[in-house]
Design a protein around this motif. Structure first.
Motif, mmCIF file in Angstrom:
data_model
loop_
_atom_site.group_PDB
_atom_site.id
_atom_site.type_symbol
_atom_site.label_atom_id
_atom_site.label_comp_id
_atom_site.label_asym_id
_atom_site.label_seq_id
_atom_site.Cartn_x
_atom_site.Cartn_y
_atom_site.Cartn_z
ATOM 1 N N ASN A 366 -43.335 15.493 53.677
ATOM 2 C CA ASN A 366 -43.884 16.118 52.470
ATOM 3 C C ASN A 366 -42.919 15.910 51.304
ATOM 4 O O ASN A 366 -41.711 16.117 51.445
ATOM 5 C CB ASN A 366 -44.086 17.623 52.669
ATOM 6 N N SER A 368 -42.071 13.141 49.979
ATOM 7 C CA SER A 368 -41.283 11.902 50.014
ATOM 8 C C SER A 368 -41.762 10.909 48.961
ATOM 9 O O SER A 368 -41.061 9.934 48.661
ATOM 10 C CB SER A 368 -41.345 11.278 51.412
ATOM 11 N N GLY A 369 -42.967 11.134 48.404
ATOM 12 C CA GLY A 369 -43.424 10.276 47.299
ATOM 13 C C GLY A 369 -44.620 9.400 47.627
ATOM 14 O O GLY A 369 -44.944 8.482 46.873
ATOM 15 N N THR A 371 -47.964 10.035 47.680
ATOM 16 C CA THR A 371 -49.066 10.103 46.708
ATOM 17 C C THR A 371 -48.653 9.455 45.390
ATOM 18 O O THR A 371 -49.423 8.701 44.780
ATOM 19 C CB THR A 371 -49.476 11.581 46.482
ATOM 20 N N HIS A 514 -50.410 11.228 58.420
ATOM 21 C CA HIS A 514 -49.364 11.882 59.214
ATOM 22 C C HIS A 514 -49.695 11.792 60.705
ATOM 23 O O HIS A 514 -49.014 12.386 61.522
ATOM 24 C CB HIS A 514 -49.263 13.373 58.837
HETATM 25 N N1 LIG Z 1 -47.358 16.030 38.541
HETATM 26 C C1 LIG Z 1 -46.051 15.994 38.862
HETATM 27 N N2 LIG Z 1 -45.124 16.205 37.911
HETATM 28 C C2 LIG Z 1 -43.810 16.167 38.203
HETATM 29 N N3 LIG Z 1 -43.330 15.933 39.442
HETATM 30 C C3 LIG Z 1 -44.208 15.708 40.430
HETATM 31 C C4 LIG Z 1 -45.615 15.732 40.195
HETATM 32 N N4 LIG Z 1 -46.235 15.473 41.356
HETATM 33 C C5 LIG Z 1 -45.268 15.293 42.273
HETATM 34 N N5 LIG Z 1 -44.057 15.435 41.720
HETATM 35 C C6 LIG Z 1 -42.757 15.271 42.382
HETATM 36 O O1 LIG Z 1 -42.842 14.126 43.189
HETATM 37 C C7 LIG Z 1 -42.418 14.423 44.515
HETATM 38 C C8 LIG Z 1 -43.281 13.610 45.478
HETATM 39 O O2 LIG Z 1 -44.611 14.101 45.409
HETATM 40 P P1 LIG Z 1 -45.791 13.378 46.168
HETATM 41 O O3 LIG Z 1 -47.017 14.129 45.920
HETATM 42 O O4 LIG Z 1 -45.760 11.934 45.823
HETATM 43 O O5 LIG Z 1 -45.311 13.551 47.689
HETATM 44 P P2 LIG Z 1 -46.091 13.225 49.030
HETATM 45 O O6 LIG Z 1 -45.180 12.355 49.839
HETATM 46 O O7 LIG Z 1 -47.434 12.705 48.765
HETATM 47 O O8 LIG Z 1 -46.139 14.669 49.695
HETATM 48 P P3 LIG Z 1 -47.225 15.364 50.661
HETATM 49 O O9 LIG Z 1 -47.047 14.767 52.030
HETATM 50 O O10 LIG Z 1 -46.780 16.766 50.653
HETATM 51 O O11 LIG Z 1 -48.557 15.137 50.067
HETATM 52 C C9 LIG Z 1 -42.573 15.912 44.673
HETATM 53 O O12 LIG Z 1 -41.555 16.414 45.522
HETATM 54 C C10 LIG Z 1 -42.396 16.436 43.282
HETATM 55 O O13 LIG Z 1 -41.042 16.737 43.043
#
Ligand SMILES: Nc1ncnc2c1ncn2[C@@H]1O[C@H](COP(=O)(O)OP(=O)(O)OP(=O)(O)O)[C@@H](O)[C@H]1O
Length: 544
Positions: A366, A368-369, A371, A514
């Motif tokens: 979660n 890690s970036g 999305t 996941h």
């Molecule tokens: N709209 C936003 N504005 C600023 N920072 C953001 C935004 N969205 C996400 N982030 C930052 O980017 C990081 C990565 O978010 P992201 O949604 O890419 O993670 P993920 O790997 O898809 O997580 P998950 O498995 O929980 O969906 C987050 O920890 C947050 O700090």
């Protein structure tokens, strides 16, 4: 005066025709006064009386024609302007980049499209009356000048004084109106929280009370600000009335004592000064409406500027990437803005090649970036540095829309459209196959390009979204944790049946997942950690 600029520039209100009509209507109105005055002074003279009656009738007829035409034309033009503006705002919102729209926020867009345009619409007739009344004040002052220099100077002086008092306060009122607009947007946000999160609100009295308290607090702030501006206007209104009472009093009680010549015209000038009260009240009374309309015009203009231009831009070449073979990310990065000016989360620099037809799994913890990276890859987020290339050609801003058209995406927080917007011809055979594959044929169906039923379970809604997505027939499908809310049977079916079904049709699949039990089904498995991307495995089949 934004609202007048807007009406003049975009609706043609304020042009020569408008001014001539307003002047004629003001003139006829002042004419009625002058004729009544003259007739009252000569009631004994029958011949004069008849002539005055005819003139009186003509003045009224001129007033009816000009005033009616003026008001109807202006309201019609302003309504058309509002229609154009609404369409333009929707167009700008539609064309805005995702991040820009996200930053503007829904509340401001809703407010401008509804409340602010309504304020402009309601203000139009009032503004006409105010302009026409201002012209009438001018004519009445001229009439007074013809009767008595003293009366004219007094009336003009008082009118000028009133205008200056109002202008000296308008800056503060403008600031208050802007602040009220911003707080009203916060009110819309609070209401959205309550309505969008109604289930959560219903399940907690503490949360429900806290939201209600917040809304009540903002509502009270807005009320205080609105009362502040209304009080200023009420004071202006009463001051202007009293000013003219005093003016009339001076004309009757003071001036005759200092000017012998004035005594002969005292009745006519007094009537004229009393006649001024009506139009002056109209002008003063319309000031709050005018200020609100001005603020609305400013808010809409500001929003339009924030959303960017809808200019033609470089012509899109529909389907320019349709035959693509590979997408390459070359040192691509994207950084989120963080609150308080700190540097935000960064993805990349990423080097990755996605060959057409592959199935790629993206994994990682979660935050890690994943999305963020996927949004960068599909062109929803612009690369902060580096470049995305399709068959060697960089995806420039001009090519972005065509690039995005390669992808059909189901976001983790997807919006299920009941109507399949944008699909010209639905492939009925494919639709039947998909409904059967996803076991939805007894739950919903397609009729006239719409899903007949969308009130379904979370997992079922995701399956409908998948059907809609595949009917788009895009070459690349992107799934952000699609299987997360599916039962074990459908999770298995998604990985073991749906993904091979797509692969057989040459569709490239990028899936955030996941579900480690299925990782080996991907051609390429990449893992993310702290915004960095690591290729875990590339199937030998892809190594050629
Ligand atoms: N709209 C936003 N504005 C600023 N920072 C953001 C935004 N969205 C996400 N982030 C930052 O980017 C990081 C990565 O978010 P992201 O949604 O890419 O993670 P993920 O790997 O898809 O997580 P998950 O498995 O929980 O969906 C987050 O920890 C947050 O700090």
């Amino acid at each position: 005066m934004k609202v007048l600029d807007l009406f003049r520039r975009e609706a043609g209100v304020g042009g020569l025709r408008f001014l001539v009509l307003a002047a004629l209507s003001g003139l006829s109105n002042a004419g009625v006064l002058a004729i009544i005055n003259v007739a009252a002074a000569n009631v004994q003279d029958k011949a004069d009386n008849f002539r005055n009656l005819v003139l009186f009738g003509l003045a009224i007829a001129l007033f009816v024609v000009t005033q009616r035409t003026l008001m109807i034309e202006v309201c019609e033009k302003v309504e058309r302007l509002i229609d154009r503006m609404r369409t333009r705002l929707v167009e700008r919102a539609r064309r805005a980049e995702y991040l820009d729209l996200d930053e503007v926020g829904r509340a401001e867009i809703y407010a401008c499209l509804t409340r602010e345009t309504q304020i402009l619409s309601q203000a139009a007739p009032n503004i006409v009356i105010a302009v026409q009344s201002a012209i009438l004040v001018g004519f009445t002052l001229l009439y007074m000048a013809a009767l008595s220099e003293t009366a004219f100077l007094l009336s003009a002086g008082f009118t000028l004084l009133g205008a200056m008092i109002h202008l000296s306060r308008s800056g503060e009122v403008k600031r208050q109106l802007r602040a009220a607009f911003e707080r009203e947007n916060a009110l819309i946000e609070g209401l959205s929280d309550m309505l969008d999160g109604f289930k959560e609100v219903k399940m907690s009295t503490d949360r429900s009370d806290a939201i209600a308290r917040r809304i009540a607090r903002i509502s009270a702030e807005v009320t205080r600000m609105r009362i502040g501006t209304q009080t200023a206007y009420a004071t202006d209104f009463v001051t202007s009335q009293v000013t003219f009472f005093i003016l009339t009093g001076i004309m009757v009680f003071v001036v005759p004592n200092v000017s012998q010549a004035y005594i002969e015209v005292v009745v006519m000038t007094t009537t004229a000064s009393l006649f001024l009260i009506g139009p002056v009240s109209n002008v003063v009374g319309s000031l709050p409406i005018f200020a609100n309309a001005n603020a609305a015009a400013e808010n809409i203009t500001r929003l339009e500027a924030r959303l960017g231009s809808v200019g033609a831009g470089p012509a899109a070449v529909a389907g320019r990437f349709a035959g693509f073979r590979r997408i390459v990310l070359d040192r691509a990065t994207f950084s989120h803005h963080a609150a308080g000016g700190e540097s935000g989360f960064r993805v990349g620099p990423v080097d990755l090649t996605v060959e057409r037809g592959v199935t790629l799994f993206l994994t990682g913890g979660n935050g890690s970036g994943k999305t963020t990276f996927i949004r960068l890859l599909i062109g929803l987020y612009p690369a902060s540095s580096g470049v995305i290339r399709v068959d060697g050609a960089p995806v420039t801003a001009a090519a972005l829309a065509d690039y995005r058209n390669l992808f059909s995406v189901i976001f983790s927080d997807n919006h299920l459209f009941a109507e399949l917007y944008g699909i010209q011809e639905i492939d009925a055979a494919l639709a039947d196959e998909l409904f059967a594959l996803l076991e939805m044929q007894h739950k919903s169906k397609l009729e006239d390009g719409r899903f007949t039923v969308t009130k379904l379970s979370g997992g079922q809604r995701k399956r409908l979204a998948l059907i809609g997505s595949l009917l788009e027939k895009r070459p690349i499908c992107v799934f952000d944790e699609w299987a997360a809310d599916q039962d074990p049977h459908f999770r298995e079916k998604f990985y073991r049946v749906v993904l091979p079904f797509l692969k057989d049709r040459g569709i490239t699949v990028l899936a955030i997942t996941h579900d480690d039990a299925y990782f080996d089904l991907a051609d390429i498995h990449v893992d993310m950690k702290n915004g960095g991307l690591n290729v875990v495995r590339t199937a030998s089949a892809m190594a050629e």
